[in-house]
Design a protein around this motif. Structure first.
Motif, mmCIF file in Angstrom:
data_model
loop_
_atom_site.group_PDB
_atom_site.id
_atom_site.type_symbol
_atom_site.label_atom_id
_atom_site.label_comp_id
_atom_site.label_asym_id
_atom_site.label_seq_id
_atom_site.Cartn_x
_atom_site.Cartn_y
_atom_site.Cartn_z
ATOM 1 N N GLU A 138 -1.287 13.398 -4.762
ATOM 2 C CA GLU A 138 0.316 13.317 -4.158
ATOM 3 C C GLU A 138 1.267 13.006 -4.733
ATOM 4 O O GLU A 138 2.323 13.645 -4.804
ATOM 5 N N ASP A 139 1.038 12.279 -5.945
ATOM 6 C CA ASP A 139 2.174 11.655 -6.915
ATOM 7 C C ASP A 139 2.642 12.976 -7.802
ATOM 8 O O ASP A 139 3.692 13.231 -7.919
ATOM 9 N N THR A 140 1.669 13.550 -8.380
ATOM 10 C CA THR A 140 1.719 14.669 -9.342
ATOM 11 C C THR A 140 2.644 15.869 -8.415
ATOM 12 O O THR A 140 3.202 16.612 -9.236
ATOM 13 N N VAL A 146 6.036 13.298 -10.171
ATOM 14 C CA VAL A 146 5.667 12.254 -10.931
ATOM 15 C C VAL A 146 4.701 12.529 -12.121
ATOM 16 O O VAL A 146 3.507 13.192 -12.022
ATOM 17 N N VAL A 147 4.994 12.234 -13.177
ATOM 18 C CA VAL A 147 4.234 12.802 -14.783
ATOM 19 C C VAL A 147 3.603 11.391 -15.104
ATOM 20 O O VAL A 147 2.733 11.587 -16.091
ATOM 21 N N SER A 174 -3.907 0.216 -0.898
ATOM 22 C CA SER A 174 -4.925 0.941 0.332
ATOM 23 C C SER A 174 -4.318 2.266 0.610
ATOM 24 O O SER A 174 -5.259 3.094 1.040
ATOM 25 N N GLU A 175 -3.164 2.379 0.249
ATOM 26 C CA GLU A 175 -2.557 3.981 0.532
ATOM 27 C C GLU A 175 -3.176 4.968 -0.404
ATOM 28 O O GLU A 175 -3.290 6.091 -0.158
ATOM 29 N N ALA A 200 -10.039 7.693 -5.183
ATOM 30 C CA ALA A 200 -8.820 6.667 -5.660
ATOM 31 C C ALA A 200 -8.503 7.248 -7.120
ATOM 32 O O ALA A 200 -9.174 7.669 -7.907
ATOM 33 N N PRO A 201 -6.903 7.273 -7.328
ATOM 34 C CA PRO A 201 -6.586 7.736 -8.787
ATOM 35 C C PRO A 201 -7.190 6.500 -9.703
ATOM 36 O O PRO A 201 -7.122 5.542 -9.458
ATOM 37 N N GLY A 202 -7.213 7.025 -11.023
ATOM 38 C CA GLY A 202 -7.622 6.230 -12.035
ATOM 39 C C GLY A 202 -6.830 4.777 -12.093
ATOM 40 O O GLY A 202 -7.576 3.829 -12.629
ATOM 41 N N TRP A 203 -5.722 4.691 -11.963
ATOM 42 C CA TRP A 203 -4.851 3.509 -12.198
ATOM 43 C C TRP A 203 -5.311 2.436 -11.099
ATOM 44 O O TRP A 203 -5.038 1.201 -11.267
ATOM 45 N N ILE A 204 -5.721 2.988 -10.016
ATOM 46 C CA ILE A 204 -6.079 1.838 -8.975
ATOM 47 C C ILE A 204 -7.351 1.037 -9.546
ATOM 48 O O ILE A 204 -7.395 -0.168 -9.104
ATOM 49 N N PHE A 205 -8.241 1.569 -10.351
ATOM 50 C CA PHE A 205 -9.418 0.871 -10.770
ATOM 51 C C PHE A 205 -8.795 -0.161 -11.713
ATOM 52 O O PHE A 205 -9.653 -1.338 -11.798
#
Length: 851
Positions: free
Chosen positions: A89-91, A95-96, A145-146, A159-164
């Motif tokens: 969604e961000d990309t 968003v880069v 949670s989004e 989940a995207p990697g940064w959530i981890f």
């Protein structure tokens, strides 16, 4: 919720907690756009063009370097994540990259820190391309949670990697919100560091030794993991003792307390002193100190020496010697679990007890009456063992150990002359040869041509027991082990070394049920070296069969089978060594049988021969050449080629199709190569052996280390009279069901803990803060605890999954050549060993100084 077996409280408890996304709260997100990326690319190119300047070592242009500077300037956790870690969604919204922080960073601090960071990095006081772009970014509060969703078809969490990374911060903050009560009375306060870990910074450990005072800090690492099936995210915790070095030598990171208990402990990279380069004192890496000062904050400095009192700056390293031992102890881990359960208001991940158990270890050397059968099964008619020594003491140690392989009640090697072969059995002979020049730690090439016993007659294999001298405090500049191993391999001889730097320990006392016993010390290094030499030669007696095939065992090995281990590792040499990154692939096959009279024999795939050969021959071929291949790495683009090479090797074996084939792989080594081994697609994607079309193929994945939940205690069986001391698991195998995907845990105390010495078991009776005054010597000892091996069946073939789990656990429990368990099942362990013994392993860097 995940469907679980009943009565989990009576199973195995761990320091792992399933995450409820709704409780993660929110963080501040700074979406970075293509304009920032273009400016960043220009900045990095400019920095790289200045590599020749005097202070180039202080800085490598990276997101992490900028994040470190912002962390120090804002006194909070800051991370930058590249596109790879972002959500789709961000990309899709342009968003880069993403900058994430715990709270909004003061705009002036943000732009000032970024501007100063750029100016110092490029050496231009007028440089200002990044800060204006940062000032135009509007921070957004986003609920974590989004970003966490569930695949509606598979139930797999996404989940995207940064959530981890980010999820750890909010969970760690909840754990640190209240002090942990040790033994019901002693409060210990945790503070977050800027890596998202928990540090008992205000409760440091101090112990004086003869010549100095040592300090240490207990800390708790945090990591987000999944388990096979991956329907949830789990917070994994583990505890450690960071023993602070006495000097700055080889230190790469520090903890820094800015003086406010409400702020996190800042962890920063440094460069240690290097007088040859003009650096007499340590400095912060990446201009962190200058960035902090530019923001009007109190300067951060590094002391030149450490005193008797623990300071606000604490070096992070791994000193070889220290007045405080390693390990926090099982008592602390047990009580940490209770504290975290209360703080997170959620139960830990628990594994249900199964009826499967592992037997006691079968110990001792290969019995003399089984040696000849094992030699024949290894692919030779006879075996000649050549003892290469320099000193009389090591010569004596060699013959004392080797005498145990003779059926004679007398010492068959006592008083033997050099260069005079003596038969221990009809197939095994021993000869001793003095080889001082060959074994000396001197520069130059090695020649073994003058040793006549190394030329084997037809049908005879030659192996060598060789002396070495090794002092870890003063390692030799020209270590002879590596060139000697290669020189011997070139003439067809595998070798095992025996260290002359050893003194027989004193007898020790142990107390069992009130009875004191005196245990006489043995020459354990020589015993282990002798056994490992026979392991390298491919000799296995029937102990593996006895450990896996007993009729009363649940899940016993009840059929002939081919057991294959696949070991894959990227070899990354030290920076500046000139050596290239290489990929290691080793395959081993054990031909197993429940018939106790049939020795199991071992083969390995040889790149040099391009076929499967006896294990001894494969070891030789492996050690004569370069380590692995420099044509491949663990980069994603190479995965298809890696799979092809493994499939070609498996195909070349032409395994018996009437026998089941079981392939064992290491989770970390094979991560991402075969999709069917990933937690999120476990058993449903491509697996090793897929092209064989074998009618009965099973694949088992094994994992250990920080990929696996850290056990704390068992909930079944007898309970300790001390409510603060855990009951530790013993021989049971435990099972977890992740919405229909099973995995198992084999958890046991370490061998040293089980040996019964109080110095090793002290962590069960005390924590690092509660050792009585009259037992303070125990704080200088290493406190041992629990290890765990995760087993998961990606493909079962004709076997019940639990049957394969039992077989795997028993192949870990019973080693082929020594008296305790291994961290991998035997086929995988034997595939790993040639890599560990290769001469080019010396290229690897020293262990990182992470605490």
């Amino acid at each position: 919720m995940t469907k679980q077996p009943a009565d989990l409280d009576s199973g195995l408890h761990t320091l792992c907690y399933r995450i409820d996304p709704g409780t993660l709260g929110e963080l501040v997100v700074y979406p970075l756009t293509a304009e920032f990326l273009a400016a960043w690319d220009g900045f990095t190119q400019r920095v790289k063009s200045l590599r020749g300047r005097a202070d180039h070592e202080r800085f490598t242009p990276s997101y992490s370097a900028l994040a470190t500077a912002l962390t120090a300037a804002s006194n909070q956790v800051v991370r930058l994540f590249a596109r790879f870690f972002l959500s789709s969604e961000d990309t899709s919204n342009g968003v880069v990259a993403l900058m994430v922080s715990a709270t909004v960073i003061d705009p002036w601090t943000l732009t000032t820190a970024v501007r100063k960071f750029e100016q110092l990095s490029v050496g231009d006081a007028g440089a200002d391309t990044l800060a204006p772009l940062m000032s135009g970014i509007q921070p957004q509060y986003r609920r974590l949670s989004e970003f966490i969703t569930t695949n509606p078809h598979t139930g797999v969490v996404q989940a995207p990697g940064w959530i981890f990374d980010a999820a750890r911060w909010t969970l760690a903050a909840r754990i640190a919100a209240e002090p942990m009560l040790i033994d019901g009375y002693l409060p210990v306060t945790f503070r977050l560091d800027t890596e998202g870990h928990l540090v008992a910074y205000d409760d440091a450990l101090t112990r004086a030794s003869k010549n100095s005072v040592g300090h240490a800090t207990v800390h708790v690492s945090t990591k987000i993991i999944t388990v096979p099936g991956a329907t949830g995210l789990y917070l994994r915790l583990d505890a450690h003792v960071a023993r602070h070095p006495y000097t700055w030598s080889f230190v790469k990171n520090v903890w820094l307390d800015r003086g406010d208990p409400a702020l996190p402990i800042v962890k920063l990279p440094i460069l240690s002193p290097y007088p040859a380069k003009g650096r007499d004192h340590p400095v912060f890496k990446g201009y962190t100190a200058e960035v902090v000062e530019s923001c009007g904050l109190d300067p951060i400095t590094l002391p030149t020496e450490f005193g008797a009192m623990v300071g606000t700056v604490r070096p992070i390293g791994k000193p070889r010697k220290h007045s405080i031992g390693k390990g926090p102890g099982v008592r602390f881990l047990f009580q940490l679990g209770q504290h975290v359960t209360r703080q997170l208001a959620t139960p830990p991940l628990r594994y249900a007890k199964t009826p499967i158990t592992v037997a006691a270890h079968i110990t001792g050397p290969i019995p003399p009456d089984q040696l000849d059968d094992a030699i024949a099964a290894s692919g030779v008619d006879r075996l000649l063992l050549v003892g290469l020594y320099s000193t009389p003491g090591v010569r004596r140690r060699m013959i004392d150990v080797l005498a145990g392989y003779s059926p004679s009640p007398d010492h068959p090697l006592a008083g033997i002359d050099d260069d005079t072969p003596v038969a221990l059995t009809p197939r095994l002979s021993v000869v001793l040869h003095k080889a001082e020049a060959l074994l000396a730690h001197t520069p130059g090439t090695r020649s073994v041509q003058a040793i006549p016993w190394l030329e084997a007659p037809d049908g005879t294999g030659v192996i060598a027991f060789a002396e070495t001298e090794w002092n870890p405090e003063h390692p030799p500049e020209h270590d002879a082990k590596y060139p000697v191993r290669r020189a011997l391999a070139n003439v067809g001889v595998v070798v095992q070394f025996l260290n002359s730097n050893w003194i027989l320990p004193k007898p020790r006392k142990t107390k069992v049920k009130g009875v004191v016993r005196i245990i006489q010390a043995k020459d354990e290094p020589a015993i282990a070296a002798g056994r490992d030499l026979l392991r390298q030669a491919g000799l296995i007696d029937n102990r593996l069969a006895r450990a896996t095939t007993k009729a009363t065992m649940k899940g016993r090995l009840d059929r002939d089978a081919t057991l294959v281990g696949i070991h894959i590792r990227q070899h990354t040499p030290r920076r500046g060594s000139g050596a290239r990154t290489r990929l290691v692939i080793c395959l081993v096959a054990i031909h197993a049988s429940p018939d106790l009279t049939k020795p199991w024999h071992v083969e390995t795939f040889s790149d040099q021969h391009q076929r499967w050969v006896p294990y001894r021959i494969g070891n030789l071929a492996y050690h004569t050449g370069d380590l692995g291949t420099d044509k491949l790495t663990r980069e994603y683009k190479h995965n298809p080629k890696i799979r092809d090479l493994v499939e070609e090797s498996l195909t070349a074996a032409k395994f018996d199709r009437d026998k089941p084939l079981v392939i064992f792989v290491d989770a970390q080594g094979c991560k991402g190569i075969w999709p069917g081994l990933n937690d999120s697609s476990f058993g449903t994607g491509l697996l090793p052996g897929a092209t064989l079309a074998h009618p009965d193929l099973a694949v088992v994945r094994c994992a250990n280390g920080d990929r696996v939940a850290q056990p704390t205690h068992r909930g079944h069986g007898g309970t300790s009279a001390d409510p603060h001391q855990p009951d530790l698991p013993r021989a049971s195998l435990y099972e977890h069901d992740e919405d229909g995907t099973s995995s198992w845990l084999l958890a046991q105390p370490t061998r040293t803990y089980r040996a019964g010495a109080m110095s090793a078991r002290a962590g069960g009776a005390y924590t690092r803060w509660t050792v009585p005054d009259d037992k303070q010597a125990l704080t200088g000892k290493d406190w041992h605890g629990l290890t765990a091996i995760e087993i998961a069946v990606a493909a079962a073939g004709s076997w019940p999954e639990r049957h394969l789990a039992a077989l795997t656990a028993r192949l870990c429990q019973q080693a082929a050549s020594w008296d305790d368990r291994t961290q991998s099942p035997t086929p995988l362990h034997l595939a790993q060993r040639p890599d560990l013994d290769h001469p080019q392993r010396a290229e690897l860097p020293e262990e990182a100084d992470e605490p």
